[in-house]
Design a protein around this motif. Structure first.
Motif, mmCIF file in Angstrom:
data_model
loop_
_atom_site.group_PDB
_atom_site.id
_atom_site.type_symbol
_atom_site.label_atom_id
_atom_site.label_comp_id
_atom_site.label_asym_id
_atom_site.label_seq_id
_atom_site.Cartn_x
_atom_site.Cartn_y
_atom_site.Cartn_z
ATOM 1 N N PRO A 92 -2.671 29.894 18.991
ATOM 2 C CA PRO A 92 -2.120 28.564 18.671
ATOM 3 C C PRO A 92 -1.097 28.508 17.546
ATOM 4 O O PRO A 92 -0.602 27.422 17.233
ATOM 5 C CB PRO A 92 -3.372 27.767 18.287
ATOM 6 C CG PRO A 92 -4.310 28.796 17.733
ATOM 7 C CD PRO A 92 -4.059 30.047 18.530
ATOM 8 N N PHE A 142 5.178 22.883 26.222
ATOM 9 C CA PHE A 142 3.800 23.142 26.620
ATOM 10 C C PHE A 142 2.926 23.400 25.397
ATOM 11 O O PHE A 142 1.801 22.897 25.290
ATOM 12 C CB PHE A 142 3.759 24.340 27.566
ATOM 13 C CG PHE A 142 2.381 24.703 28.039
ATOM 14 C CD1 PHE A 142 1.740 23.947 29.006
ATOM 15 C CD2 PHE A 142 1.721 25.814 27.519
ATOM 16 C CE1 PHE A 142 0.463 24.279 29.444
ATOM 17 C CE2 PHE A 142 0.450 26.162 27.951
ATOM 18 C CZ PHE A 142 -0.182 25.390 28.916
ATOM 19 N N ALA A 143 3.442 24.187 24.440
ATOM 20 C CA ALA A 143 2.685 24.499 23.232
ATOM 21 C C ALA A 143 2.439 23.248 22.405
ATOM 22 O O ALA A 143 1.350 23.068 21.828
ATOM 23 C CB ALA A 143 3.428 25.548 22.411
ATOM 24 N N GLU A 144 3.424 22.373 22.344
ATOM 25 C CA GLU A 144 3.261 21.122 21.592
ATOM 26 C C GLU A 144 2.186 20.249 22.233
ATOM 27 O O GLU A 144 1.403 19.592 21.533
ATOM 28 C CB GLU A 144 4.594 20.385 21.509
ATOM 29 C CG GLU A 144 5.600 21.082 20.597
ATOM 30 C CD GLU A 144 6.972 20.439 20.610
ATOM 31 O OE1 GLU A 144 7.756 20.693 19.689
ATOM 32 O OE2 GLU A 144 7.261 19.667 21.560
ATOM 33 N N GLN A 145 2.137 20.253 23.553
ATOM 34 C CA GLN A 145 1.091 19.503 24.258
ATOM 35 C C GLN A 145 -0.295 20.068 23.960
ATOM 36 O O GLN A 145 -1.289 19.328 23.960
ATOM 37 C CB GLN A 145 1.349 19.539 25.764
ATOM 38 C CG GLN A 145 2.584 18.773 26.205
ATOM 39 C CD GLN A 145 2.961 19.050 27.650
ATOM 40 O OE1 GLN A 145 2.232 19.733 28.380
ATOM 41 N NE2 GLN A 145 4.109 18.535 28.080
ATOM 42 N N GLN A 146 -0.369 21.377 23.690
ATOM 43 C CA GLN A 146 -1.637 22.020 23.370
ATOM 44 C C GLN A 146 -2.022 21.822 21.903
ATOM 45 O O GLN A 146 -3.114 22.218 21.483
ATOM 46 C CB GLN A 146 -1.549 23.525 23.649
ATOM 47 C CG GLN A 146 -1.225 23.906 25.083
ATOM 48 C CD GLN A 146 -2.348 23.574 26.043
ATOM 49 O OE1 GLN A 146 -3.510 23.819 25.750
ATOM 50 N NE2 GLN A 146 -2.010 22.990 27.175
ATOM 51 N N ARG A 156 0.619 31.539 29.425
ATOM 52 C CA ARG A 156 -0.460 30.670 28.916
ATOM 53 C C ARG A 156 -0.929 31.068 27.517
ATOM 54 O O ARG A 156 -2.082 30.818 27.140
ATOM 55 C CB ARG A 156 -1.642 30.673 29.891
ATOM 56 C CG ARG A 156 -1.308 30.124 31.272
ATOM 57 C CD ARG A 156 -2.407 30.406 32.266
ATOM 58 N NE ARG A 156 -3.704 29.940 31.792
ATOM 59 C CZ ARG A 156 -4.866 30.451 32.202
ATOM 60 N NH1 ARG A 156 -4.892 31.436 33.082
ATOM 61 N NH2 ARG A 156 -6.012 29.978 31.728
ATOM 62 N N ALA A 212 -0.149 29.811 24.697
ATOM 63 C CA ALA A 212 -0.414 28.663 23.830
ATOM 64 C C ALA A 212 -1.892 28.280 23.848
ATOM 65 O O ALA A 212 -2.386 27.664 22.900
ATOM 66 C CB ALA A 212 0.438 27.465 24.269
ATOM 67 N N GLU A 213 -2.600 28.660 24.889
ATOM 68 C CA GLU A 213 -4.016 28.326 25.013
ATOM 69 C C GLU A 213 -4.907 29.218 24.159
ATOM 70 O O GLU A 213 -6.040 28.836 23.833
ATOM 71 C CB GLU A 213 -4.449 28.427 26.484
ATOM 72 C CG GLU A 213 -3.699 27.492 27.424
ATOM 73 C CD GLU A 213 -4.070 27.736 28.876
ATOM 74 O OE1 GLU A 213 -5.029 28.481 29.129
ATOM 75 O OE2 GLU A 213 -3.394 27.172 29.764
ATOM 76 N N ASN A 238 -0.293 23.147 19.341
ATOM 77 C CA ASN A 238 0.013 24.369 18.587
ATOM 78 C C ASN A 238 0.799 24.066 17.319
ATOM 79 O O ASN A 238 1.446 23.012 17.199
ATOM 80 C CB ASN A 238 0.821 25.337 19.450
ATOM 81 C CG ASN A 238 -0.017 26.063 20.492
ATOM 82 O OD1 ASN A 238 0.427 27.027 21.078
ATOM 83 N ND2 ASN A 238 -1.243 25.615 20.728
ATOM 84 N N TYR A 290 -2.910 37.509 27.714
ATOM 85 C CA TYR A 290 -3.865 36.391 27.661
ATOM 86 C C TYR A 290 -5.296 36.912 27.598
ATOM 87 O O TYR A 290 -6.090 36.501 26.743
ATOM 88 C CB TYR A 290 -3.673 35.489 28.882
ATOM 89 C CG TYR A 290 -4.609 34.296 28.945
ATOM 90 C CD1 TYR A 290 -4.228 33.072 28.417
ATOM 91 C CD2 TYR A 290 -5.865 34.401 29.537
ATOM 92 C CE1 TYR A 290 -5.077 31.970 28.471
ATOM 93 C CE2 TYR A 290 -6.727 33.318 29.589
ATOM 94 C CZ TYR A 290 -6.326 32.103 29.063
ATOM 95 O OH TYR A 290 -7.175 31.021 29.108
ATOM 96 N N LYS A 298 4.033 29.230 27.834
ATOM 97 C CA LYS A 298 3.646 28.562 29.073
ATOM 98 C C LYS A 298 3.449 29.543 30.220
ATOM 99 O O LYS A 298 2.405 29.533 30.881
ATOM 100 C CB LYS A 298 4.694 27.517 29.475
ATOM 101 C CG LYS A 298 4.325 26.753 30.745
ATOM 102 C CD LYS A 298 5.358 25.699 31.101
ATOM 103 C CE LYS A 298 4.950 24.958 32.370
ATOM 104 N NZ LYS A 298 5.946 23.934 32.756
#
Length: 351
Positions: free
Chosen positions: A220, A280-284, A214, A216-217, A286, A192, A211
């Motif tokens: 992307p 989690f990635a979909e929520q971000q 982290r 995905a943050e 990505n 990260y 996730k």
């Protein structure tokens, strides 16, 4: 005075009996973050299984940050801790047989199935080769499809040429070379920060890393390959002296909830956390990239020599690589017909 001496002796005997009956506590060294599935699912579940199987005579205490991932083998061999989990790719040169379940198959299958098939293959072909000398193997694991996380989108494999990508080791390193990536050796937890600072353009990790680490943050774009670009091999090990110090009854009890059952648990965990990583990635927001069929074919050609290379390495270790790989794939199919772990058999705070 006689009564006092007698009382003192009885007290000492009682205290000694109490201490003798006290539970043995196994110290587990773990190196991933506290929210990683191995720490939220695997160790708590195994601890409960061990305590129940031994009727409370053996308990488990998980300790974080006793040492970096690559030092865990030494920690256990030296008796600093009793139990840990290893990623074999972090110890190049020692582990070669463990690359078998890491080879690309271009087939989708659960990590639970792969981990059980791996355990059976280890028992049948690898255990006597001595790659885990210095520790006792109590479980094995295979992570989910290895993926490529990037800071920019790509259209073809050619776009990867020269990109600086975090890698671990094992077959992952071979794949990195085949794709003409510039591999940067980093532990997962350091990825990260490296991505944030521009040290790397991407990372090769599992979907759960989106996730748990982290990623995905900061990365992307996720490039997927059918069955994964690679898989990853793990073992769960215990110090031999610790193992020998346990009573035969307790060793048998722990074996009943380790081995294939612990391997199945590890794979189950990986399947669960991969799904959570994707969510989690979909929520971000990505983007998940599926390369065209011709690019998948190109990668298959790039990876075509890896099984033969592994078989040659296995032969040097005195193992029939052809037979071992055939057995692994046979067991992978067989496990698919068996009943897997149910959610109510494991401890999972997020379930």
């Amino acid at each position: 005075m006689h009564k006092l001496a007698t009382l003192t002796t009885l007290t000492a005997l009682s205290l000694g009996a109490f201490q003798g009956a006290a539970a043995t506590e196994l110290q587990v060294s773990t190196w991933a973050g506290p929210n990683h599935g191995v720490n939220t699912i695997v160790w708590p579940t195994w601890a409960s299984w061990v305590e129940e199987a031994t009727e409370g005579r053996v308990t488990v205490n998980v300790v974080h940050d006793m040492g970096p991932p690559g030092a865990q083998m030494e920690l256990i061999a030296d008796g600093v801790a009793d139990v840990t989990w290893l990623f074999h790719g972090l110890m190049p040169g020692r582990f070669e047989l463990t690359k078998l379940p890491e080879l690309p198959t271009f087939e989708d299958f659960p990590s639970e199935h792969a981990s059980v098939a791996y355990w059976r293959t280890h028992k049948e072909y690898f255990a006597e080769a001595g790659e885990h000398r210095g520790v006792e193997v109590i479980g094995l694991g295979v992570h989910g499809p290895g993926t490529l996380f990037l800071d920019e989108s790509i259209d073809s494999l050619d776009d990867l040429d020269g990109k600086r990508v975090r890698i671990g080791g094992g077959v992952m390193a071979d794949i990195s070379n085949a794709l003409a990536l510039t591999g940067v050796a980093l532990p997962p937890a350091g990825t990260y920060e490296a991505a944030t600072q521009g040290v790397v353009d991407g990372a090769m990790l599992t979907l759960e890393g989106l996730k748990s680490f982290r990623l995905a943050e900061v990365l992307p774009y996720t490039v997927q390959m059918p069955g994964g670009f690679y898989r990853g091999s793990f073992s769960l090990v215990i110090n031999p002296d610790t193992w020998a110090s346990l009573s035969e009854e307790d060793r048998e009890a722990i074996e009943s909830v380790s081995g294939e059952r612990l391997s199945r648990l590890f794979g189950y965990m990986m399947d669960v956390v991969d799904v959570r990583g994707i969510e989690f990635a979909e929520q971000q927001g990505n983007t998940f990239i599926e390369l065209p069929a011709e690019e998948v074919d190109r990668f298959q050609q790039m990876a075509a020599e890896l099984p033969g290379k592994w078989k040659a390495e296995a032969e040097q270790k005195g193992v029939d690589g052809e037979a071992a790989r055939a057995y692994f794939l046979e067991q992978l199919e067989a496990v698919g017909e068996e009943e897997g772990l149910a959610a109510d058999e494991v401890i999972d705070p997020e379930a």
